[in-house]
Design a protein around this motif. Sequence first.
Motif, mmCIF file in Angstrom:
data_model
loop_
_atom_site.group_PDB
_atom_site.id
_atom_site.type_symbol
_atom_site.label_atom_id
_atom_site.label_comp_id
_atom_site.label_asym_id
_atom_site.label_seq_id
_atom_site.Cartn_x
_atom_site.Cartn_y
_atom_site.Cartn_z
ATOM 1 N N ASP A 1 49.252 40.887 38.846
ATOM 2 C CA ASP A 1 48.117 40.839 37.919
ATOM 3 C C ASP A 1 47.901 39.422 37.412
ATOM 4 O O ASP A 1 46.755 38.993 37.205
ATOM 5 C CB ASP A 1 48.358 41.784 36.741
ATOM 6 C CG ASP A 1 48.289 43.250 37.145
ATOM 7 O OD1 ASP A 1 47.763 43.538 38.245
ATOM 8 O OD2 ASP A 1 48.773 44.102 36.377
ATOM 9 N N LEU A 2 48.970 38.679 37.210
ATOM 10 C CA LEU A 2 48.838 37.286 36.805
ATOM 11 C C LEU A 2 48.271 36.445 37.930
ATOM 12 O O LEU A 2 47.499 35.501 37.696
ATOM 13 C CB LEU A 2 50.194 36.747 36.361
ATOM 14 C CG LEU A 2 50.764 37.356 35.068
ATOM 15 C CD1 LEU A 2 52.196 36.901 34.847
ATOM 16 C CD2 LEU A 2 49.888 36.998 33.869
ATOM 17 N N ALA A 3 48.649 36.767 39.192
ATOM 18 C CA ALA A 3 48.071 36.056 40.329
ATOM 19 C C ALA A 3 46.569 36.308 40.416
ATOM 20 O O ALA A 3 45.782 35.381 40.674
ATOM 21 C CB ALA A 3 48.763 36.500 41.618
ATOM 22 N N ALA A 4 46.156 37.554 40.179
ATOM 23 C CA ALA A 4 44.728 37.885 40.218
ATOM 24 C C ALA A 4 43.963 37.162 39.119
ATOM 25 O O ALA A 4 42.776 36.820 39.286
ATOM 26 C CB ALA A 4 44.546 39.393 40.094
ATOM 27 N N LEU A 5 44.614 36.917 37.980
ATOM 28 C CA LEU A 5 43.967 36.237 36.866
ATOM 29 C C LEU A 5 43.480 34.849 37.250
ATOM 30 O O LEU A 5 42.449 34.383 36.741
ATOM 31 C CB LEU A 5 44.955 36.144 35.695
ATOM 32 C CG LEU A 5 44.508 35.353 34.465
ATOM 33 C CD1 LEU A 5 43.358 36.069 33.761
ATOM 34 C CD2 LEU A 5 45.677 35.142 33.519
ATOM 35 N N VAL A 6 44.195 34.174 38.162
ATOM 36 C CA VAL A 6 43.826 32.806 38.538
ATOM 37 C C VAL A 6 43.315 32.744 39.974
ATOM 38 O O VAL A 6 43.475 31.736 40.669
ATOM 39 C CB VAL A 6 45.010 31.850 38.339
ATOM 40 C CG1 VAL A 6 45.263 31.623 36.862
ATOM 41 C CG2 VAL A 6 46.270 32.353 39.028
ATOM 42 N N GLY A 7 42.699 33.854 40.434
ATOM 43 C CA GLY A 7 41.928 33.798 41.668
ATOM 44 C C GLY A 7 42.590 34.292 42.925
ATOM 45 O O GLY A 7 42.057 34.093 44.020
ATOM 46 N N TYR A 8 43.734 34.988 42.829
ATOM 47 C CA TYR A 8 44.411 35.471 44.026
ATOM 48 C C TYR A 8 44.444 37.000 44.015
ATOM 49 O O TYR A 8 45.356 37.607 43.472
ATOM 50 C CB TYR A 8 45.832 34.920 44.110
ATOM 51 C CG TYR A 8 45.892 33.434 44.340
ATOM 52 C CD1 TYR A 8 45.760 32.906 45.622
ATOM 53 C CD2 TYR A 8 46.048 32.555 43.268
ATOM 54 C CE1 TYR A 8 45.794 31.537 45.832
ATOM 55 C CE2 TYR A 8 46.092 31.185 43.478
ATOM 56 C CZ TYR A 8 45.961 30.686 44.754
ATOM 57 O OH TYR A 8 45.997 29.325 44.965
ATOM 58 N N GLU A 9 43.428 37.593 44.606
ATOM 59 C CA GLU A 9 43.409 39.052 44.714
ATOM 60 C C GLU A 9 44.525 39.541 45.628
ATOM 61 O O GLU A 9 45.105 40.598 45.408
ATOM 62 C CB GLU A 9 42.045 39.527 45.232
ATOM 63 C CG GLU A 9 40.893 39.271 44.274
ATOM 64 C CD GLU A 9 41.108 39.948 42.933
ATOM 65 O OE1 GLU A 9 41.710 41.050 42.896
ATOM 66 O OE2 GLU A 9 40.710 39.374 41.902
ATOM 67 N N GLU A 10 44.812 38.757 46.674
ATOM 68 C CA GLU A 10 45.969 39.021 47.514
ATOM 69 C C GLU A 10 47.108 38.150 46.997
ATOM 70 O O GLU A 10 46.982 36.923 46.958
ATOM 71 C CB GLU A 10 45.680 38.699 48.981
ATOM 72 C CG GLU A 10 44.680 39.641 49.618
ATOM 73 C CD GLU A 10 45.197 41.062 49.684
ATOM 74 O OE1 GLU A 10 46.420 41.252 49.875
ATOM 75 O OE2 GLU A 10 44.390 41.989 49.542
ATOM 76 N N PRO A 11 48.205 38.734 46.564
ATOM 77 C CA PRO A 11 49.285 37.946 45.961
ATOM 78 C C PRO A 11 49.756 36.812 46.858
ATOM 79 O O PRO A 11 49.758 36.917 48.091
ATOM 80 C CB PRO A 11 50.392 38.978 45.744
ATOM 81 C CG PRO A 11 49.661 40.277 45.595
ATOM 82 C CD PRO A 11 48.494 40.185 46.527
ATOM 83 N N THR A 12 50.140 35.729 46.225
ATOM 84 C CA THR A 12 50.601 34.539 46.928
ATOM 85 C C THR A 12 51.926 34.082 46.324
ATOM 86 O O THR A 12 52.413 34.658 45.348
ATOM 87 C CB THR A 12 49.551 33.416 46.828
ATOM 88 O OG1 THR A 12 49.964 32.288 47.599
ATOM 89 C CG2 THR A 12 49.342 33.004 45.375
#
Length: 414
Positions: A331-342
């Motif tokens: 969810d934190l990854a999605a917050l900064v533009g990564y819908e697919e986790p990185t």
Amino acid sequence: MPRTPFSPAFWRSPLRGPWFTSVLGVVLLVGITVLFLTGLLSYAAYNPDLSPVNDKTPDKGILGFYLFSWPTDPHWLYRLNQGVHVTLGITLIPVLLAKLWSVVPKLFTLPPARSLAHALERVSLLLLVGGALFEFVTGVLNVQLDYVFPGSFYPLHFYGAWVFFSAFVVHAVLKTPAALRNLRRVRDPQAESAPPSELVSPDPAEPSVSRRGALGLVGGGSLLLLATTAGQNVDGPLRRTALLAPHGGAEPGTGPGGFQINKTAAYAGIDPAQTGEEAWRLVVTGRTGTVRLSRSELAGRFPLHSAALPIACVEGWSTSDQWWRGVRLRDLAALVGYEEPTDVLVESLQTHGAFRRAALRANQVADPLSLLALSVNGEDLTPDHGHPARVIVPAAPGVLNTKWVARMTFGGDL
């Protein structure tokens, strides 16, 4: 002439002989192979090829050929692997010492080399004995948290393991057939008689114990070490039996935060002024920029999730499953533009130490059990457990579960 260690008659114990040495050798053949494999898996669990901050063994070259992305399932994988590695290593110490004692006359055999093949065998034996002592001594010191060896434990133990195991393989190839023949002669009365052995004293002293009795003594020593060490990986009252383990004995306190820790907040240099509600902000950076979040914003802006996960450390100790609650890393990854986790680089407020920064792979970020935890067992994290926020990831080594998190950088060059 007076007897010296180079004289066969100097070594008078009637216990030494091919059968005694062969039994110990077969036990070590199995045990050391398991130690080597679990050691390689332990190294792989750090994901050392992900980021330089995770790689504590630089210039490993082809020795990293087997590395792979460490999985997150089952969540107890690292706890099992490291528990077996450390507990088995300690349990094998009496067997190793008995084996070295049983063959010590061979170290003084003259001439040093009778042929090229004999010379290669002697060199492999020297590397084998030296490597075994080095690996077991550094391993025990690391388990006991006594970092008295020069340099970092990680490269010393890693490179030492490859030297030791290479010599071990050479020795096993040369000696295993003979060891099996020696064991078969005892079981089969019709087997061919054994040729003379340089391990047998030409002038043996009167025996005070049988060879089987000596093996029983070695086995009893191993069982004693097992009983006083293994409890640091076991839940419940058995932890109190781990008298030789730094994280054995009673839990350090009571209540929700009363479980084992490695480093206290004071040891890590955490200033309480940095962790208060007004001062602390989590800095999250990614594709779309940077976001700063307080604890209350984390709890109010994101859905909170729970995960029952242990903490397992390279020293061989672990906790039982604790109930963590916090924000999913994905969810934190999605917050900064990564819908697919990185991948993510996690940085701590910790002021010193090898793992104040750690990198996690995309599969670890993606796991629904991977959290930025705000509480454990129903209460806010204590300072020693990572307040105001810490990472908790299934199957990851304890040092990758960063405490006192200050910054998370998703994507980019880790």
